[in-house]
Design a protein around this motif. Sequence first.
Motif, PDB file in Angstrom:
ATOM      1  N   GLY A  74      29.611  15.644   2.834  1.00  0.00           N
ATOM      2  CA  GLY A  74      28.999  16.525   1.850  1.00  0.00           C
ATOM      3  C   GLY A  74      29.706  16.521   0.504  1.00  0.00           C
ATOM      4  O   GLY A  74      29.307  17.216  -0.417  1.00  0.00           O
ATOM      5  N   ARG A 131      22.680  18.744  -0.877  1.00  0.00           N
ATOM      6  CA  ARG A 131      21.664  18.107  -0.038  1.00  0.00           C
ATOM      7  C   ARG A 131      21.687  16.594  -0.212  1.00  0.00           C
ATOM      8  O   ARG A 131      21.604  15.840   0.775  1.00  0.00           O
ATOM      9  N   PHE A 134      25.007  15.274   1.377  1.00  0.00           N
ATOM     10  CA  PHE A 134      24.975  15.303   2.842  1.00  0.00           C
ATOM     11  C   PHE A 134      24.038  14.214   3.363  1.00  0.00           C
ATOM     12  O   PHE A 134      24.370  13.510   4.329  1.00  0.00           O
ATOM     13  N   GLY A 135      22.887  14.069   2.728  1.00  0.00           N
ATOM     14  CA  GLY A 135      21.943  13.031   3.133  1.00  0.00           C
ATOM     15  C   GLY A 135      22.552  11.647   3.011  1.00  0.00           C
ATOM     16  O   GLY A 135      22.379  10.793   3.894  1.00  0.00           O
ATOM     17  N   GLN A 159      19.448  23.453   7.626  1.00  0.00           N
ATOM     18  CA  GLN A 159      20.723  23.452   8.349  1.00  0.00           C
ATOM     19  C   GLN A 159      20.542  22.902   9.760  1.00  0.00           C
ATOM     20  O   GLN A 159      21.391  22.176  10.274  1.00  0.00           O
ATOM     21  N   CYS A 162      20.401  19.193   9.532  1.00  0.00           N
ATOM     22  CA  CYS A 162      21.749  18.658   9.320  1.00  0.00           C
ATOM     23  C   CYS A 162      22.494  18.585  10.655  1.00  0.00           C
ATOM     24  O   CYS A 162      23.139  17.571  10.959  1.00  0.00           O
ATOM     25  N   GLN A 163      22.402  19.668  11.425  1.00  0.00           N
ATOM     26  CA  GLN A 163      23.087  19.731  12.713  1.00  0.00           C
ATOM     27  C   GLN A 163      22.562  18.660  13.666  1.00  0.00           C
ATOM     28  O   GLN A 163      23.327  17.964  14.336  1.00  0.00           O
ATOM     29  N   GLU A 165      21.059  15.810  12.912  1.00  0.00           N
ATOM     30  CA  GLU A 165      21.424  14.470  12.444  1.00  0.00           C
ATOM     31  C   GLU A 165      22.893  14.184  12.701  1.00  0.00           C
ATOM     32  O   GLU A 165      23.272  13.088  13.107  1.00  0.00           O
TER      33      GLU A 165
END
Length: 218
Positions: A74, A131, A134-135, A159, A162-163, A165
């Motif tokens: 991130g 975002r 993180f991506g 969120q 995210c978790q 992935e």
Amino acid sequence: MMIALDRIFKFYKTYGVTKVVLDHVSMTFEFGNSYGVLGINGAGKSTLMRLLAGTELPNDGKITRSVRVSWPLGFAGGLHPKMTGRENVVFVARIYGHDTIKTLNFVEDFAEIGSYIDVPVQSYSSGMLQRLAFGLSMAIDFDCYLIDEVTAVGDARFQARCQQEFNKRRQYSDIVMISHDMNTLKQYCNRGVVLADGKLHLFRDLEDAIALYRKLNR
């Protein structure tokens, strides 16, 4: 061996005061293990993470990486502010030898920032920047992911994505994580490292590291 520190010396000078973060430290992070990093505020945990990532260099000593190590998850500081989101993603994909179109498609879908992908990132809100970062972290395959505190990005739905992935990556990658949340560390890590007074204390049992941290933090 995943990451090896060989007599690492790291210090900062601020207003004439020298702050030693790592005092000629040697330690090996072994492949197949995930490490929780603990230390009181100001101990230098984030500096350690940047050293492991290679985004910052030690004053002396050598760091050897035998696997592909991520930047801190991130972390948006490596994005060029005057380049667009698209240009940043393509640039990073090329550095890591990834297919640029595949990486870009993943990040566009994951970050959900729409047409802002073609706008310089210096105009992004902090949420959009997180975002995108993180991506991009999830778009590149790493053997070891560095996580400097798990930050909540976006709404509950995002969120959860995210978790989900990140859990996919955990199946084949190791983790070095900083967190003040002991439950989070227990969820992700099996070994512990405590940074105190310029030294790293390695524990094969995370519970022992937590016990030392609590003693230091009284």
